[in-house]
Write a protein that holds these residues in place. Structure first.
Motif, mmCIF file in Angstrom:
data_model
loop_
_atom_site.group_PDB
_atom_site.id
_atom_site.type_symbol
_atom_site.label_atom_id
_atom_site.label_comp_id
_atom_site.label_asym_id
_atom_site.label_seq_id
_atom_site.Cartn_x
_atom_site.Cartn_y
_atom_site.Cartn_z
ATOM 1 N N GLU A 42 14.420 13.631 8.828
ATOM 2 C CA GLU A 42 14.418 14.993 9.086
ATOM 3 C C GLU A 42 14.116 16.077 8.181
ATOM 4 N N ALA A 93 10.450 16.258 7.235
ATOM 5 C CA ALA A 93 9.929 17.166 8.201
ATOM 6 C C ALA A 93 10.039 18.624 7.866
ATOM 7 N N LYS A 94 11.102 18.945 7.062
ATOM 8 C CA LYS A 94 11.225 20.234 6.452
ATOM 9 C C LYS A 94 10.854 20.263 4.973
ATOM 10 N N SER A 105 6.344 21.986 8.870
ATOM 11 C CA SER A 105 6.519 22.509 10.173
ATOM 12 C C SER A 105 8.168 22.239 10.758
ATOM 13 N N SER A 123 8.712 19.621 12.482
ATOM 14 C CA SER A 123 8.838 18.834 13.733
ATOM 15 C C SER A 123 8.628 17.402 13.225
ATOM 16 N N LEU A 124 9.196 16.599 13.745
ATOM 17 C CA LEU A 124 9.108 14.893 13.543
ATOM 18 C C LEU A 124 7.979 14.211 13.893
ATOM 19 N N ASN A 125 7.228 14.962 14.767
ATOM 20 C CA ASN A 125 6.044 14.449 15.314
ATOM 21 C C ASN A 125 4.908 14.396 14.395
ATOM 22 N N ASP A 126 4.950 15.367 13.327
ATOM 23 C CA ASP A 126 3.695 15.561 12.497
ATOM 24 C C ASP A 126 3.396 14.090 11.380
ATOM 25 N N TRP A 133 2.907 12.892 5.850
ATOM 26 C CA TRP A 133 3.195 14.088 6.625
ATOM 27 C C TRP A 133 1.947 15.190 6.833
ATOM 28 N N CYS A 136 0.090 24.400 10.836
ATOM 29 C CA CYS A 136 0.732 25.589 10.656
ATOM 30 C C CYS A 136 0.583 26.251 9.330
ATOM 31 N N CYS A 184 4.417 28.391 9.649
ATOM 32 C CA CYS A 184 5.592 27.321 9.307
ATOM 33 C C CYS A 184 6.830 27.786 9.540
ATOM 34 N N ARG A 185 7.838 27.245 9.984
ATOM 35 C CA ARG A 185 9.196 27.646 10.054
ATOM 36 C C ARG A 185 9.881 27.216 8.690
#
Length: 1025
Positions: free
Chosen positions: A316, A319-320, A407, A409-412, A430, A435, A441-442
């Protein structure tokens, strides 16, 4: 006298302690106090002091071996002395040592000394004169709890948690460090200046305001105090809103808003401020405990963050954008990557800089520190050091762990080495390319403000740290504002705020000030949009930094002997640099807020300058005005004199200036802003009697002059008689090139009735003036110059001049300045009259110059100036042309010239008779004896006129009578008549004859008559060089 608490628990308080003139309390055995060692009795005889009257007179026997009333150095003698010349409490005055000692038995000493068991820290004012039991000691803090922790908490704020990671992403680690170090340079220099100022003497409460106002004076100090107190009050609101926003964001995450986003901030903010107010009102010790608690919370959140960076990243977190320490992430984040409107170096600098401020939190509670002079430098500088380290570490560590874009999101995830992947994250499996290219991107450093809590081991602890940082800053400001404001109120520089100065309780807490601060804070919290208020606060703080640095520089540069801080590690040039940089930063942050801050400072400054409050703090501005005056006066002696720059510098024999206002006004009118004017006063009599009076009065006379707007000095001398006093004044007054060159005095009206010796002295003064190469300006008014009789009639009708000057209302300097100001002809508008100059003899041009200078003034501006010159009837035209062309070369603007052909005619017989009657009482009637016999006859009365002298000077005498007729013909209605003064030869013209000439020349004239004679050297020139 009031009983002192017993000096030592074991000793009875000795009642004799209070009976003598000097209290000398010491740890002397009680039984020894009675026995005087050998020789004390004889010694006491010499010092005319007796052991019963001087308590503990035996004390100094041990030190010096004889009995003396001199005292050894002690703290009490120096406590609370403000003005130069304050006799320290308990130290004998010079008169006590030097003149005959008056023993004042049985009277209590004016200030009982405080050598009792009271705590040292007690402020002198609170103790009162009658000592009751010592009050309980207020809480005082050391340097760690009082200054260092307080400053660190105030420096750390929201920006550390929410903005530092984002600044690192924008500017890169290198430039972020530069931003941090630049900010810290300013605050460190200010810290050094604060340290220097706060170690220069005993600091009381009032913090920054106290330091600035006592070193730069009330003008700048007052405006800064007001601004600073206000800025602190608004800062409470700013920090509270920062806290409320965080709470609201938490509520939003869990979808449990109270009303709507903005109103939530308002509600939470007001509740928070109320709680903080409760804590600070509970007293300083509670407030300090709360601060320590916040400090620990922040430290825990830091440790939690640093531990988090080391823990391997979960999916997680990856992903961030968090991948633990990686060299290539550090390398990429080392260089800048600007984005968005704030993406400039100074834009980021202005966002970061407010988080470096807050270094004044310790100094602001200076009144609550055990030893401010040690605590403020040590605590402030340590706080700056540790907070800087924390900023640098956080920006470096977070820059080495987190990529700029992610992003979330864990799917990337991607397989290694696949195509079409950009950025560092590819190497770690990753793919954030999509994004990153769209910049949508968030997460990642550039986009996610909460990166620190994402990285940390346990997120909520970071939130707790944010709470701690905001609330502690708010609390510090909430305490600072009223303390500073209370000190400002006590100084009474501004009207209508004295109400808030009242202190309550043992710490004298400004409860009304707290309430005011609370109201202001709530008002600003209700705005709930702090992006518009934050810049103004930053500017106000910067304003005070600039002034602190400037006051440190100014105090050093004026070389005042009173500037000797015990903190040595400051530099005046660094301080000046710090002041300049602070001003520059003000304009870089927000130029409009800087202008507002400057406008307010200048307005408040103007108010204080206009009001001139009655305070004297020994500021460096006072010191520098002395420096300037000294340097210019010394520099003047290297300037060569030139007739073009001739200035009539007058020594005016006014006596007390308020006795002869017309003379003061006349000279003041033409010397104002142009040249030196000294009012001289000769005090006749024994020195012992006159010296105290002279000291008392000179202040009052100077005040009287300044109230009358006369720019003059007052000086007095004590002398045996008037003439010797004037000789002292003529020789000694002035300074270097600023020495008088004209003696201005009034005409002696009573020369016929007074004792002839006074007339002899009066004419002698004129001779002395000419001997010392002074010009003379003698003024006669029909109604006389001396108004002291009139003044006394108001004050004390029974007054006799020689009796006692104390009764006349001149005894008290303040009463003198407040007394009614007599109005004179020189204060009124003159209208379209004429000023008549009778330039009969060439004296170098002074007779022309003084009326010319008078005519330049507004009140005399409408007057027409006429010049009268003697001449022969058959050559009138040529003589007139010659004089007109001479005057036009002088460029004085005198166009009307009259030639007087009939000067040498014989005057009318009745006028001649009047002159003869005038000198009759003074004639020797010796029947033309030879000189030796005449001198023998007037051995005791040198003013008598021999027949020979009357005869010799007949023509000159008739000339004066004739001139008076001419004056009455032409100048009856003039505003002013200026005539060249006739000179009587020393030793050839007796004083009574000379006075008769002056009397005759100027009698019956209504306008003021100015008899002028220069020292026969040019004062006018028509050349250019």
């Amino acid at each position: 006298g009031s009983e002192l608490p017993s000096p030592l628990p074991g000793l009875p308080a000795d009642p004799a302690c209070c009976s003598g003139r000097f209290t000398i309390s010491t740890l002397m055995g009680a039984e020894e106090g009675g026995k005087a060692p050998y020789g004390a009795a004889e010694a006491a005889g010499y010092d005319s002091a007796h052991p019963t009257h001087l308590s503990g007179s035996t004390l100094y026997m041990r030190t010096f071996g004889y009995n003396t009333i001199d005292v050894v150095p002690a703290y009490e003698h120096y406590a609370n002395s403000k003005v130069v010349g304050d006799a320290g409490k308990g130290r004998p005055s010079l008169a006590d040592l030097h003149s005959i000692l008056k023993v004042r038995g049985g009277s209590a000493p004016p200030h009982p000394q405080r050598s009792n068991g009271l705590p040292d820290g007690m402020p002198e004012e609170e103790m009162g004169e009658d000592h009751k039991a010592p009050p309980e000691e207020p809480i005082r803090f050391g340097w760690v709890k009082g200054v260092m922790i307080r400053c660190m908490l105030n420096i750390w704020g929201v920006i550390l948690y929410l903005r530092l990671p984002w600044i690192t992403a924008q500017a890169g680690i290198a430039l972020t460090w530069l931003i941090i170090l630049m900010s810290v340079t300013v605050t460190t220099i200010t810290g050094l200046s604060i340290s220097a100022i706060s170690t220069n003497g005993k600091v009381k409460s009032g913090g920054t305001y106290f330091l600035i106002s006592r070193s730069l004076g009330p003008e700048l100090g007052g405006s800064i105090g007001l601004i600073f107190a206000f800025a602190n009050a608004v800062a409470v609101a700013m920090h509270t809103v920062g806290f409320a926003e965080t709470v609201r964001d938490l509520l939003q995450e869990y979808n449990s808003l109270i009303v709507d986003p903005t109103n939530d901030i308002r509600i939470i903010g007001v509740i928070t401020v109320t709680v903080l107010l409760g804590i600070s009102l509970a007293g300083m010790e509670w407030e300090a405990k709360a601060q320590v608690l916040f400090f620990l919370v922040i430290l825990v959140s830091f440790i939690n963050y640093l531990v988090g960076t080391v823990i391997p990243a979960t999916a997680e977190k990856q992903a961030k954008g968090f991948f633990s320490y990686r060299a290539d992430i550090f390398a990429q984040n080392f260089v800048p990557n600007w984005r968005g409107p704030e993406g400039t170096f100074f834009g980021l600098f202005s966002i970061f800089f407010p988080s470096a401020t807050g270094i004044l939190a310790g100094a602001n509670i200076s009144g609550d520190l055990k030893d401010p002079a040690v605590a403020i430098p040590k605590g402030t500088l340590m706080a700056i050091f540790w907070t800087t380290v924390s900023y640098l570490v956080i920006s470096a560590t977070i820059g080495a762990c987190v990529v700029r874009d992610a992003s979330g999101s864990l799917n990337d995830t991607i397989g290694a080495g696949s195509l079409g992947c950009e950025g560092l994250a590819c190497g770690y499996g990753w793919n954030f390319t999509e994004c990153a290219q769209k910049q949508s991107c968030r997460y990642g450093l550039s986009n996610y403000y909460q990166s620190m809590s994402m990285v940390s081991g346990f997120g909520p602890l970071i939130t707790a740290g944010i709470f701690g940082a905001t609330l502690s800053s708010a609390l510090a400001c909430l305490v600072s504002a009223p303390k500073v404001f209370q000190c400002l109120c006590k100084d009474q520089l501004y009207p209508l705020i004295g109400f808030f100065g009242k202190g309550y309780g043992k710490n004298s807490e400004p409860i009304r000030g707290y309430m005011l601060t609370y109201v202001i804070a709530v008002g600003f919290i209700l705005i709930a949009e702090l992006n518009s208020i934050a810049p103004i606060i930053s500017n106000f703080f910067l304003c005070s930094y600039a002034l602190i640095n400037f006051s440190c520089f100014h105090a050093s540069i004026t070389n005042s002997p009173g500037w000797r801080p015990s903190f040595r590690y400051y530099s005046k040039w660094a301080a000046l640099f710090g002041a300049a940089v602070s001003v520059v930063i003000m304009f870089l942050l927000t130029w409009w807020a800087a202008l507002i801050a400057f406008g307010i400072v200048i307005f408040l400054l103007g108010y204080v300058l206009y009001k001139k409050p009655d305070v004297n703090w020994g500021s460096s501005v006072q010191a520098s005005s002395y420096n300037l005056a000294l340097n210019y006066s010394v520099g003047l002696s290297e300037v060569d004199e030139h007739v073009k720059n001739y200035r009539p510098q007058c020594l005016v024999l006014t006596g007390p200036p308020n006795f002869r206002p017309a003379l003061v006004d006349f000279v003041g009118t033409f010397t104002k802003n142009l040249s030196l004017m000294i009012c001289g006063n000769v005090l006749i009599g024994p020195r012992k009697q006159k010296m105290p009076e002279s000291r008392l009065m000179s202040d009052g006379h100077a005040k009287w002059l300044s109230k009358r707007k006369i720019k003059a000095f007052y000086t007095d001398v004590v002398a045996e008689n008037l003439r010797s006093g004037v000789q002292i004044l003529i020789q000694a007054s002035g300074l270097g090139k600023m020495k008088p060159n004209i003696l201005a005095l009034g005409y002696k009206r009573n020369w016929q009735t007074a004792h002839p010796q006074t007339m002899e002295d009066y004419v002698g003064i004129l001779h002395d003036a000419f001997d010392f190469k002074y010009g003379v300006c003698l003024m006669r008014m029909k109604e006389g110059l001396d108004v002291s009789r009139v003044m006394q009639a108001h004050v004390n009708p029974m007054f006799e001049p020689a009796e006692d000057p104390k009764e006349s209302g001149t005894g008290d300097p303040d009463a003198l300045a407040a007394g009614q100001q007599a109005s004179t002809i020189f204060q009124t508008e003159q209208g379209k009259k004429t000023i008549d100059i009778y330039w009969l003899f060439d004296d170098g041009g002074l007779t022309l110059l003084i009326p010319y200078l008078l005519g330049r003034k507004k009140r005399w501006g409408k007057c027409k100036i006429r010049v009268f010159v003697g001449g022969q009837i058959n050559r009138m035209d040529e003589e007139r042309k010659a004089i007109v062309s001479l005057l036009s070369k002088f460029r004085l603007g005198f166009h009307e010239v009259h030639i007087l052909p009939d000067i040498n005619q014989k005057p009318r017989p009745e006028h001649i008779k009047r002159f003869d009657d005038l000198i009759a009482p003074f004639r020797l009637n010796d029947g033309f004896k030879d000189e030796a016999a005449v001198n023998e006859m007037r051995h005791d009365c040198p003013w008598k006129i021999s027949d020979e002298e009357v005869n010799k000077n007949r023509a000159k005498s008739l000339r004066q009578v004739r001139l008076n007729e001419i004056l009455l013909d032409y100048s009856r209605d003039a505003a002013l008549v200026a005539i060249t003064l006739p000179i009587g030869r020393k030793g050839r013209c007796p004083s009574s004859l000379y006075m008769a000439w002056l009397e005759t020349l100027s009698q019956d004239l209504r306008p003021p008559v100015i008899l002028t004679r220069g020292n026969q050297e040019n004062v006018l020139t028509f050349y250019c060089q």
